[in-house]
Design a protein around this motif. Structure first.
Motif, PDB file in Angstrom:
ATOM      1  N   GLY A  17       0.156  -1.041  -0.138  1.00 59.25           N
ATOM      2  CA  GLY A  17       0.095   0.029   0.056  1.00 59.25           C
ATOM      3  C   GLY A  17       0.773   1.219  -0.128  1.00 59.25           C
ATOM      4  N   ILE A  18       1.835   1.263   1.134  1.00 62.25           N
ATOM      5  CA  ILE A  18       2.785   2.777   1.341  1.00 62.25           C
ATOM      6  C   ILE A  18       3.581   2.404  -0.417  1.00 62.25           C
ATOM      7  N   ALA A  19       4.102   1.685  -0.933  1.00 57.42           N
ATOM      8  CA  ALA A  19       4.621   1.661  -2.153  1.00 57.42           C
ATOM      9  C   ALA A  19       3.917   2.477  -2.937  1.00 57.42           C
ATOM     10  N   LEU A  20       2.746   1.131  -3.186  1.00 52.66           N
ATOM     11  CA  LEU A  20       1.382   1.972  -4.427  1.00 52.66           C
ATOM     12  C   LEU A  20       1.490   3.309  -4.515  1.00 52.66           C
ATOM     13  N   VAL A  66      12.476  -0.269   4.400  1.00 53.34           N
ATOM     14  CA  VAL A  66      12.163   1.382   4.011  1.00 53.34           C
ATOM     15  C   VAL A  66      12.565   0.378   2.334  1.00 53.34           C
ATOM     16  N   SER A  67      14.165  -0.283   2.583  1.00 57.69           N
ATOM     17  CA  SER A  67      14.805  -1.277   1.629  1.00 57.69           C
ATOM     18  C   SER A  67      13.337  -1.956   0.576  1.00 57.69           C
ATOM     19  N   LYS A  68      12.243  -2.936   1.551  1.00 60.24           N
ATOM     20  CA  LYS A  68      11.218  -3.761   0.932  1.00 60.24           C
ATOM     21  C   LYS A  68      10.548  -2.670  -0.527  1.00 60.24           C
ATOM     22  N   ILE A  69      10.259  -1.382   0.597  1.00 61.19           N
ATOM     23  CA  ILE A  69       9.061  -0.745  -0.398  1.00 61.19           C
ATOM     24  C   ILE A  69       9.855  -0.048  -0.904  1.00 61.19           C
ATOM     25  N   THR A  70      10.870   0.307  -0.986  1.00 65.10           N
ATOM     26  CA  THR A  70      12.070   1.322  -1.992  1.00 65.10           C
ATOM     27  C   THR A  70      12.770   0.277  -3.431  1.00 65.10           C
ATOM     28  N   LEU A  71      12.352  -1.113  -3.552  1.00 67.77           N
ATOM     29  CA  LEU A  71      12.471  -2.105  -4.299  1.00 67.77           C
ATOM     30  C   LEU A  71      10.982  -2.167  -5.124  1.00 67.77           C
ATOM     31  N   ILE A  72       9.648  -1.929  -4.544  1.00 66.07           N
ATOM     32  CA  ILE A  72       8.437  -1.973  -5.414  1.00 66.07           C
ATOM     33  C   ILE A  72       8.482  -0.757  -6.002  1.00 66.07           C
ATOM     34  N   VAL A  73       9.224   0.057  -5.454  1.00 68.43           N
ATOM     35  CA  VAL A  73       9.236   1.881  -6.004  1.00 68.43           C
ATOM     36  C   VAL A  73       9.286   1.903  -6.821  1.00 68.43           C
TER      37      VAL A  73
END
Lengths: 281, 248
Positions: free
Chosen positions: A96-99, A151-158
């Motif tokens: 959700g945060i990444a989207l 942070v790294s997981k969300i960054t990967l999606i972004v």
């Protein structure tokens, strides 16, 4: 004669491309592949279990249900958490945060690139090249630079989805008829007002469309990141129980992820129809 | 007041000459119709009046001042299509100009000022016969209704000059008579200068107070690009106003 034969044959068999199933039969037809898959599974599962009752590869439905119930409604002995919801909440939060972040980036960058020629000249090819970097290839860099946390997981999606979304949205901006932009200027719009009143509102439904198209990649990156470094999450769980060949966990988890992804897609489609009625008429 | 002066105007793309040596003075409140074969620079001329093309040589003056080099609210435009905003209702399409000019930060009016704008827009909606459709989106309107709205959208901002690029070219012949009546009514009540490109010679005679014919004066068969078009006929059409507005 030949021609009279043709005329007799015609009404019997319409061409395949002209045969439209009725609504009721269309519904039944769309259920067919699911049923077939289910049947194939049951058949294969019963065959293997008859040969070896301890077979783990294609567990019986009852087995899957009981494991799923255990994961969804009972607290885990070791952590005291209900694992399915713990995993679901962790994964949905990340995606959700990444989207959200990707949407914000794609919307602002896509708009600027699409509408300001000087910016497009400066950054257009840069974004194109960046979008060609395979995101999973830089996952180690992210882990090294940002640690193993959220942070790294969300960054990967972004990083994985936003360049494509930027390109999509800037393309949509450029597809707006030049007549519209000229007309708005004759009505007194400057660049800012043009963005706020003319371009942005027309791009928003496209953003939802771009999000829908990015959902499958977003899930792909989420599960990859969770598989490598995580302590909870749907992808983490699948890769954890893989060691024990626990297909009775993996299969319902895969179905659950599919259901979640499908619901997100469906919600976005409904939202688009409700919020932007003009885009549908 | 809007007097337009064209002085020794040339337009070239590389070695291709599109327009050569245009000279013209158009008084306030003229209705200029422009006809000519396709590819003879009518649209290029209109684009220069609009500010999206620049002259290669020569000057375009409005009331003695050089024309701004990008589109602005002095000059309204109605294209053959695509000039409405699909995400806005009919009423909002009409309000847009008032909102853009009245609210430089958000481009949206609120409260009393919005009410004033709505009553102004409603008056015009009545005049163009679209009041009943004010909540519809442009894609739900017929071609004729869309063009009426597009004209009103420009007119509500009271431009000095209104540019029409084959505005009725894509419409059914039956509707054009109504459109002629509408454009004449608006032209007479608002005192603007109109330039209208058309491929319909009859229409150009019926509507205009002045008819410009664009054509090439010289032609080189070995290099057709060498010479550009110019105004070959400049015909004043001085019929009495009542006869014209009733529209024969």
């Amino acid at each position: 004669m030949e021609s009279s034969n043709d005329i007799q044959l015609l009404p019997l068999m319409p061409r395949l491309i002209n045969f439209h199933p009725r609504r009721s039969s269309a519904l039944a037809l769309s259920a067919l592949p699911f049923l077939l898959l289910m049947l194939a599974y049951l058949f294969g599962s019963s065959l293997r279990l008859a040969e070896n009752p301890d077979d783990k590869l294609l567990p019986a439905l009852g087995n899957i249900f009981s494991t799923f119930r255990q994961y969804a409604f009972e607290e885990d002995a070791r952590s005291g958490e209900v694992l399915l919801w713990l995993d679901t909440f962790a994964s949905l939060k990340r995606i959700g945060i990444a989207l959200g972040i990707s949407s914000a980036i794609a919307l602002s960058a896509g708009l600027c690139l699409g509408i300001i020629p000087a910016l497009r000249a400066t950054l257009g090819s840069f974004v194109t090249v960046i979008s060609m970097i395979p995101p999973l290839a830089i996952l180690p860099i992210l882990f090294i630079a940002l640690g193993l946390g959220e942070v790294s997981k969300i960054t990967l999606i972004v990083i994985g989805i936003s360049p494509v979304m930027i390109r999509d949205l800037s393309q949509r901006c450029m597809e707006l008829p030049a007549e519209q932009l000229i007309k708005a200027q004759t009505l007194g719009a400057n660049s800012w007002l043009l963005v706020v009143r003319v371009v942005l509102p027309q791009i928003l439904p496209r953003l939802l469309g771009a999000l829908r198209l990015s959902l499958s990649s977003a899930w792909l990156f989420l599960i990859s990141a969770e598989a490598i470094a995580s302590t909870e999450g749907l992808g983490y769980r699948i890769f954890l129980v893989r060691r024990y060949l626990a297909m009775d966990v993996i299969l319902p988890y895969v179905l659950w992820i599919t259901l979640l992804a499908f619901s997100m897609d469906w919600l976005l489609r409904i939202a688009s129809r409700k919020v932007f009625p003009w885009a549908e008429v | 007041m809007a007097e337009l002066t064209v002085r020794r105007l040339w337009k070239e793309y590389g070695s291709q000459v599109v327009l050569e040596n245009l000279n013209l003075t158009v008084a306030d409140h003229e209705f200029v119709t422009i006809v000519g074969a396709s590819g003879c620079g009518k649209t290029t001329f209109l684009k220069m009046l609009l500010g999206i093309e620049q002259p290669s040589r020569g000057e375009l003056l409005i009331d003695g001042k050089l024309l701004a080099s990008e589109p602005d609210k002095e000059r309204g435009i109605v294209f053959q299509r695509y000039s409405l905003f699909p995400h806005l209702s009919v009423l909002d399409n009409l309000l847009l100009g008032l909102e853009l000019q009245g609210a430089p930060l958000l481009g949206k009016l609120f409260g009393v000022r919005r009410q004033q704008a709505i009553s102004k827009a409603s008056e015009l909606l009545n005049a163009i016969g679209l009041y009943h459709a004010r909540d519809k989106y442009p894609s739900q309107l017929s071609g004729g209704m869309q063009q009426r709205l597009s004209i009103a959208q420009s007119v509500i901002c009271e431009p000095k000059i209104l540019l029409l690029d084959e505005p009725f070219g894509a419409l059914d012949p039956g509707i054009t008579a109504d459109m002629h009546e509408l454009i004449l009514k608006l032209w007479e009540s608002r005192r603007m200068t109109i330039f209208m490109i058309t491929h319909d010679v009859q229409e150009s005679f019926k509507l205009g107070t002045r008819l410009l014919v664009f054509d090439k004066l010289r032609h080189d068969p070995q290099s057709p690009e060498a010479y550009g078009a110019s105004i070959t006929y400049d015909i004043p059409l001085r019929h009495s106003k009542p006869a014209r507005s009733i529209a024969a």
